[in-house]
Design a protein around this motif. Structure first.
Motif, PDB file in Angstrom:
ATOM      1  N   LEU A   1      51.055 -11.578 -14.576  1.00 20.21           N
ATOM      2  CA  LEU A   1      49.971 -13.185 -14.290  1.00 20.21           C
ATOM      3  C   LEU A   1      50.620 -14.503 -15.165  1.00 20.21           C
ATOM      4  O   LEU A   1      50.220 -15.479 -14.535  1.00 20.21           O
ATOM      5  N   ILE A   2      51.132 -14.408 -16.226  1.00 22.61           N
ATOM      6  CA  ILE A   2      51.631 -15.464 -16.456  1.00 22.61           C
ATOM      7  C   ILE A   2      53.145 -16.021 -15.547  1.00 22.61           C
ATOM      8  O   ILE A   2      53.098 -17.775 -15.592  1.00 22.61           O
ATOM      9  N   VAL A   3      53.788 -15.155 -15.233  1.00 26.86           N
ATOM     10  CA  VAL A   3      54.765 -15.264 -14.453  1.00 26.86           C
ATOM     11  C   VAL A   3      53.964 -16.302 -13.152  1.00 26.86           C
ATOM     12  O   VAL A   3      54.363 -17.195 -12.579  1.00 26.86           O
ATOM     13  N   GLU A   4      53.227 -15.316 -12.448  1.00 21.50           N
ATOM     14  CA  GLU A   4      51.638 -15.798 -11.257  1.00 21.50           C
ATOM     15  C   GLU A   4      51.239 -17.811 -11.678  1.00 21.50           C
ATOM     16  O   GLU A   4      51.424 -18.361 -11.056  1.00 21.50           O
ATOM     17  N   PHE A   5      51.249 -17.726 -12.965  1.00 15.03           N
ATOM     18  CA  PHE A   5      50.366 -18.525 -12.827  1.00 15.03           C
ATOM     19  C   PHE A   5      51.647 -20.380 -13.071  1.00 15.03           C
ATOM     20  O   PHE A   5      51.003 -20.645 -12.746  1.00 15.03           O
ATOM     21  N   GLY A   6      52.708 -19.390 -13.940  1.00 10.80           N
ATOM     22  CA  GLY A   6      53.786 -20.398 -13.959  1.00 10.80           C
ATOM     23  C   GLY A   6      53.915 -20.900 -12.542  1.00 10.80           C
ATOM     24  O   GLY A   6      54.429 -22.124 -12.782  1.00 10.80           O
ATOM     25  N   ILE A   7      54.558 -20.113 -11.680  1.00 13.57           N
ATOM     26  CA  ILE A   7      55.330 -20.365 -10.535  1.00 13.57           C
ATOM     27  C   ILE A   7      54.637 -21.499  -9.535  1.00 13.57           C
ATOM     28  O   ILE A   7      55.057 -21.984  -8.813  1.00 13.57           O
ATOM     29  N   TYR A   8      53.284 -20.113  -9.659  1.00 13.91           N
ATOM     30  CA  TYR A   8      52.226 -21.306  -8.868  1.00 13.91           C
ATOM     31  C   TYR A   8      52.467 -22.793  -8.860  1.00 13.91           C
ATOM     32  O   TYR A   8      52.049 -24.045  -8.705  1.00 13.91           O
ATOM     33  N   TRP A   9      51.971 -22.831 -10.640  1.00 15.76           N
ATOM     34  CA  TRP A   9      51.947 -24.637 -11.115  1.00 15.76           C
ATOM     35  C   TRP A   9      53.198 -25.961 -10.664  1.00 15.76           C
ATOM     36  O   TRP A   9      53.051 -27.029 -10.738  1.00 15.76           O
ATOM     37  N   ALA A  10      54.413 -24.950 -10.486  1.00 13.92           N
ATOM     38  CA  ALA A  10      56.107 -25.451 -10.987  1.00 13.92           C
ATOM     39  C   ALA A  10      55.846 -25.859  -9.248  1.00 13.92           C
ATOM     40  O   ALA A  10      56.648 -26.677  -9.022  1.00 13.92           O
ATOM     41  N   HIS A  11      55.348 -24.856  -8.687  1.00 12.39           N
ATOM     42  CA  HIS A  11      55.521 -25.284  -7.475  1.00 12.39           C
ATOM     43  C   HIS A  11      54.742 -25.904  -6.826  1.00 12.39           C
ATOM     44  O   HIS A  11      55.223 -27.637  -6.118  1.00 12.39           O
ATOM     45  N   ARG A  12      53.320 -26.199  -6.760  1.00 15.23           N
ATOM     46  CA  ARG A  12      52.388 -27.340  -6.758  1.00 15.23           C
ATOM     47  C   ARG A  12      52.906 -28.461  -7.480  1.00 15.23           C
ATOM     48  O   ARG A  12      53.084 -29.421  -6.504  1.00 15.23           O
ATOM     49  N   GLU A  13      53.444 -29.102  -8.626  1.00 15.78           N
ATOM     50  CA  GLU A  13      53.724 -29.870  -9.460  1.00 15.78           C
ATOM     51  C   GLU A  13      55.241 -31.012  -8.175  1.00 15.78           C
ATOM     52  O   GLU A  13      55.729 -31.698  -8.094  1.00 15.78           O
ATOM     53  N   LEU A  14      56.208 -29.789  -7.859  1.00 10.70           N
ATOM     54  CA  LEU A  14      57.057 -29.694  -7.007  1.00 10.70           C
ATOM     55  C   LEU A  14      57.062 -30.619  -5.468  1.00 10.70           C
ATOM     56  O   LEU A  14      56.960 -31.700  -4.879  1.00 10.70           O
ATOM     57  N   HIS A  15      55.534 -30.565  -5.079  1.00  9.85           N
ATOM     58  CA  HIS A  15      54.871 -31.093  -4.296  1.00  9.85           C
ATOM     59  C   HIS A  15      53.915 -32.423  -4.251  1.00  9.85           C
ATOM     60  O   HIS A  15      54.458 -33.796  -4.342  1.00  9.85           O
ATOM     61  N   ASP A  16      53.169 -32.423  -5.873  1.00 13.94           N
ATOM     62  CA  ASP A  16      52.810 -33.503  -6.163  1.00 13.94           C
ATOM     63  C   ASP A  16      53.240 -34.374  -6.770  1.00 13.94           C
ATOM     64  O   ASP A  16      52.931 -35.551  -6.396  1.00 13.94           O
ATOM     65  N   ILE A  17      54.288 -33.923  -7.339  1.00 12.59           N
ATOM     66  CA  ILE A  17      54.863 -35.163  -8.718  1.00 12.59           C
ATOM     67  C   ILE A  17      55.563 -35.845  -7.209  1.00 12.59           C
ATOM     68  O   ILE A  17      56.877 -35.019  -6.949  1.00 12.59           O
ATOM     69  N   LYS A  18      56.152 -37.360  -7.227  1.00 16.62           N
ATOM     70  CA  LYS A  18      56.850 -37.495  -5.293  1.00 16.62           C
ATOM     71  C   LYS A  18      58.122 -37.461  -5.939  1.00 16.62           C
ATOM     72  O   LYS A  18      59.324 -36.965  -5.032  1.00 16.62           O
ATOM     73  N   PRO A  19      58.498 -37.728  -6.982  1.00 16.24           N
ATOM     74  CA  PRO A  19      60.432 -37.503  -7.095  1.00 16.24           C
ATOM     75  C   PRO A  19      60.658 -36.751  -6.950  1.00 16.24           C
ATOM     76  O   PRO A  19      62.048 -35.745  -6.490  1.00 16.24           O
ATOM     77  N   LEU A  20      59.661 -35.096  -7.626  1.00 14.76           N
ATOM     78  CA  LEU A  20      60.327 -34.019  -7.844  1.00 14.76           C
ATOM     79  C   LEU A  20      60.436 -33.508  -6.011  1.00 14.76           C
ATOM     80  O   LEU A  20      61.381 -33.147  -5.998  1.00 14.76           O
ATOM     81  N   TYR A  21      59.693 -33.898  -5.289  1.00  6.15           N
ATOM     82  CA  TYR A  21      59.920 -33.437  -3.956  1.00  6.15           C
ATOM     83  C   TYR A  21      61.060 -34.239  -3.018  1.00  6.15           C
ATOM     84  O   TYR A  21      61.893 -33.824  -2.760  1.00  6.15           O
ATOM     85  N   LYS A  22      60.814 -35.532  -3.050  1.00  3.81           N
ATOM     86  CA  LYS A  22      61.654 -36.403  -2.658  1.00  3.81           C
ATOM     87  C   LYS A  22      63.030 -35.473  -2.891  1.00  3.81           C
ATOM     88  O   LYS A  22      63.949 -35.711  -1.568  1.00  3.81           O
ATOM     89  N   TYR A  23      63.452 -35.790  -4.314  1.00  9.81           N
ATOM     90  CA  TYR A  23      64.725 -34.613  -4.969  1.00  9.81           C
ATOM     91  C   TYR A  23      64.909 -33.802  -4.709  1.00  9.81           C
ATOM     92  O   TYR A  23      66.755 -33.596  -5.256  1.00  9.81           O
ATOM     93  N   LEU A  24      64.130 -33.510  -4.857  1.00 10.95           N
ATOM     94  CA  LEU A  24      64.462 -31.208  -4.728  1.00 10.95           C
ATOM     95  C   LEU A  24      63.847 -30.538  -4.081  1.00 10.95           C
ATOM     96  O   LEU A  24      64.277 -29.708  -2.907  1.00 10.95           O
ATOM     97  N   HIS A  25      62.428 -30.861  -4.272  1.00 12.39           N
ATOM     98  CA  HIS A  25      61.560 -29.518  -3.501  1.00 12.39           C
ATOM     99  C   HIS A  25      62.083 -30.218  -1.372  1.00 12.39           C
ATOM    100  O   HIS A  25      61.870 -28.460  -1.150  1.00 12.39           O
ATOM    101  N   SER A  26      62.194 -31.239  -0.944  1.00 11.66           N
ATOM    102  CA  SER A  26      61.926 -31.609   0.276  1.00 11.66           C
ATOM    103  C   SER A  26      63.764 -30.870   0.915  1.00 11.66           C
ATOM    104  O   SER A  26      63.525 -30.092   1.826  1.00 11.66           O
TER     105      SER A  26
END
Length: 279
Positions: A139-164
């Motif tokens: 459950l902790i892993v599920e919660f953590g991965i969800y928010w890590a993944h979501r923030e990699l989309h929502d925080i523009k520099p993280l998306y631009k330089y990493l997740h894209s």
């Protein structure tokens, strides 16, 4: 009390990692290439070889079954990814693999040092407690991965330089099981950190922790094969393919729970705004 704080427990962890090192390294390499390496580097080399082997073997077998042996059964012929796309995904994953495998290596080092709540044997706490702690860990892993993944989309520099880098592959004729680990190295590590964080929160069996990290490779292959398994409440490939086409839905990992709780769930069998065939 920290489960791994006693010297006896520390020795049991080291003994177990040495055992795994001998199995993997002894199978793939002559002793002269690894026996004199420091323990930390032996562990990293074992994790690296194991990670590469698991990724390539599972990926090639998976692709053989769904694209050749069972061709047209699971995926329409014109939606099968090109060899060029799959090769590019393999190249991205291989460049990142040395860095990916530093995280489980570091987690094993911290466990061996007695700084976590890991325990070496299930008999230490009994099967019912093991199952209960494992569910909390997941459950902790599920919660953590969800928010890590979501923030990699929502925080523009993280998306631009990493997740894209991962979202180059957004259609059925580019997505494949090999896309599961085709990330920027830091992106992949950020999404796996909840496994490490959970070690300090809930008691977890040592070997189970290591196995779950490496099972990530199989799971990410599964959710990128574009085959909708329709097993509720599993976050299968049908849901994850929607994530690759809308960018704003289905951030979860193993289950639909976090997307349901935080309002980002989109069901491929209910929502009809997106075309069924996205290749």
């Amino acid at each position: 009390m920290m489960w791994g704080s006693s010297e006896e427990y520390k020795a049991m962890f080291v003994e177990e990692t040495n055992f795994y090192n001998r199995i993997i390294l002894g199978w793939f390499l002559p002793p002269m290439m690894w026996e004199n390496l420091p323990h930390f580097f032996q562990t990293w080399l074992r994790n690296y070889i194991g990670g590469v082997f698991l990724y390539l073997v599972s990926g090639f077998l998976w692709c053989f079954v769904i694209y050749y042996w069972k061709r047209n059964l699971y995926i329409p012929k014109d939606c099968i990814p090109t060899r060029k796309a799959m090769l590019m995904q393999i190249c991205v994953a291989m460049k990142a693999m040395p860095w990916y495998t530093l995280l489980p290596t570091f987690s094993e080092y911290v466990i061996e040092s007695g700084g976590t709540r890991c325990f070496p044997r299930i008999n230490d706490i009994g099967v019912p407690a093991y199952v209960g702690y494992l569910l909390i860990y997941l459950l902790i892993v599920e919660f953590g991965i969800y928010w890590a993944h979501r923030e990699l989309h929502d925080i523009k520099p993280l998306y631009k330089y990493l997740h894209s880098i991962h979202h180059i592959y957004n259609k059925q004729n580019t997505l494949s099981p090999f896309a599961g680990l085709a990330f920027h190295p830091l992106d992949g590590i950020l999404q796996a950190i909840p496994h490490f964080f959970a070690l300090f929160v809930v008691p977890i069996h040592f070997t189970t922790h290591i196995a779950l990290i490496f099972l990530e490779a199989l799971w990410t292959a599964n959710i990128h094969d574009c085959i909708h398994g329709k097993i509720w409440p599993i976050m299968g490939a049908g849901y994850h393919t929607i994530h690759h086409t809308t960018y704003r839905h289905n951030y979860g990992h193993y289950t639909l729970l976090m997307d349901w709780m935080f309002g980002t769930l989109r069901d491929p069998t209910v929502d009809n705004d997106e075309p069924k065939k996205v290749c």
